[in-house]
Design an enzyme around this catalytic site. Structure first.
Site, PDB file in Angstrom:
ATOM      1  N   VAL A  16       4.732  -4.170   7.824  1.00 35.54           N
ATOM      2  CA  VAL A  16       4.879  -2.772   7.108  1.00 35.54           C
ATOM      3  C   VAL A  16       3.820  -2.368   7.567  1.00 35.54           C
ATOM      4  CG1 VAL A  16       6.365  -3.792   5.244  1.00 35.54           C
ATOM      5  CG2 VAL A  16       3.799  -4.950   5.549  1.00 35.54           C
ATOM      6  N   CYS A  17       3.445  -0.733   6.538  1.00 31.19           N
ATOM      7  CA  CYS A  17       1.976  -0.601   7.335  1.00 31.19           C
ATOM      8  C   CYS A  17       1.164  -1.045   5.986  1.00 31.19           C
ATOM      9  CB  CYS A  17       2.108   1.251   5.686  1.00 31.19           C
ATOM     10  SG  CYS A  17       3.488   2.204   6.936  1.00 31.19           S
ATOM     11  N   PRO A  18      -0.118  -1.312   6.016  1.00 34.28           N
ATOM     12  CA  PRO A  18      -1.010  -0.566   7.375  1.00 34.28           C
ATOM     13  C   PRO A  18       0.018  -1.268   8.735  1.00 34.28           C
ATOM     14  CG  PRO A  18      -2.771  -1.406   6.797  1.00 34.28           C
ATOM     15  CD  PRO A  18      -0.962  -1.737   5.639  1.00 34.28           C
ATOM     16  N   TYR A  19      -0.088  -2.637   8.755  1.00 33.16           N
ATOM     17  CA  TYR A  19      -0.203  -3.306   9.880  1.00 33.16           C
ATOM     18  C   TYR A  19       0.899  -2.929  11.336  1.00 33.16           C
ATOM     19  CZ  TYR A  19      -2.830  -5.789   6.661  1.00 33.16           C
ATOM     20  OH  TYR A  19      -3.621  -5.974   5.183  1.00 33.16           O
TER      21      TYR A  19
END
Lengths: 82, 211
Positions: A16-19
């Site tokens: 998921v964001c931000p990864y």
């Protein structure tokens, strides 16, 4: 659609964001300019977030497309080194 | 419904004391025109700007080039999506947001612990919360309260928790500005819920006011 040679693949399904952007950025850093990275995501905000972020970093987004009910592929050409 | 700057500050102080807040509630104003005001020293995330404003006086004015997270660009209405729709988001064409001052704000943001959310839900007559752990401060908080003119609670998102400095026990409540103005009357009605009303309500989580 013109076929593009893929130099590296990155499966970010379940990420998921931000990864999604962080891992995409790290993968691009390990590649040479002009090489193409294929990223697969299943997190909808990442479909917007990653292309925008890599473009801001000087890379070229070649394609953003849905490949299944849940998954999207992003083709990114690494930009010139700065 | 209007209020002077002084009255807004009083309400801010009243609710902070009533709940025992660790961080001051702040306003977010969404503008279709560019705004004058101090810009961030360097681009950062919207949620980091919000967190910083809660812990300091003053204000921040952010334009699209000040935002490092594209999710906030979409959710705050700075630009429309390109590939896929992301909800919730403000659909008006935003040119700037002002973070900090309550005067002129569209939405007021609180950082709360679970007990404080409970108290606010009583004050407000209930909160219908919608959250997914995505685009939290920009979308679930600001965009929902702005678009639907109702409170919302967000349990934040990985970006806000890992990059903007929110603690594990932090929850964000967004109120439409007019709802914020109603708080004094509601606090008076429920004076028994004031944090120190019974000499109880001891904060054992370490999330209450310091000192």
């Amino acid at each position: 659609m013109v076929q593009v040679r893929i130099d590296q693949e990155l499966d970010l399904r379940g990420e998921v964001c931000p990864y999604t952007f962080v891992k995409t950025k790290l993968a691009l850093e390990s590649m040479d300019s002009g090489q193409v990275l294929r990223v697969v995501v299943d997190h909808l905000p990442a479909v917007e977030n990653v292309p925008r972020s890599v473009t801001n970093e000087g890379h070229e987004v070649l394609r953003v497309g849905r490949i299944s009910e849940t998954d999207w592929e992003l083709l990114i050409r690494k930009g010139e080194q700065t | 419904m209007g209020a002077t700057v002084e009255r807004l500050r009083e309400i801010q102080q009243e609710i902070s004391a009533y709940l025992g807040l660790k961080h001051r509630p702040i306003g977010v104003a969404v503008s279709s025109e560019r705004l004058n005001g101090p810009r961030p020293a360097q681009p950062t995330t919207f949620c980091a700007m919000v967190k910083a404003a809660m812990d300091a006086q003053g204000e921040i004015v952010a334009q699209i080039e000040d935002l490092t997270c594209p999710n906030a660009e979409l959710c705050l209405g700075f630009r429309p999506p390109t590939y896929v729709d992301v909800e919730p988001r403000i659909r008006s064409r935003t040119k700037a947001v002002r973070i900090g001052p309550l005067e002129g704000a569209d939405v007021v943001l609180f950082v709360l612990n679970p007990r404080q959310v409970m108290v606010m839900s009583i004050l407000l007559g209930g909160i219908r919360a919608e959250f997914r752990g995505e685009t939290a401060v920009c979308g679930e908080a600001v965009a929902v309260a702005y678009n639907e003119q109702r409170p919302n609670v967000t349990f934040l998102c990985p970006g806000s928790r890992d990059l903007a400095g929110f603690d594990d026990c932090d929850v964000v409540l967004a109120l439409p500005f007019n709802t914020f103005l109603e708080l004094p009357a509601r606090m008076e009605r429920y004076s028994s819920l004031r944090r120190d009303a019974h000499g109880a309500g001891q904060d054992r989580s370490g999330t209450g006011p310091q000192g």
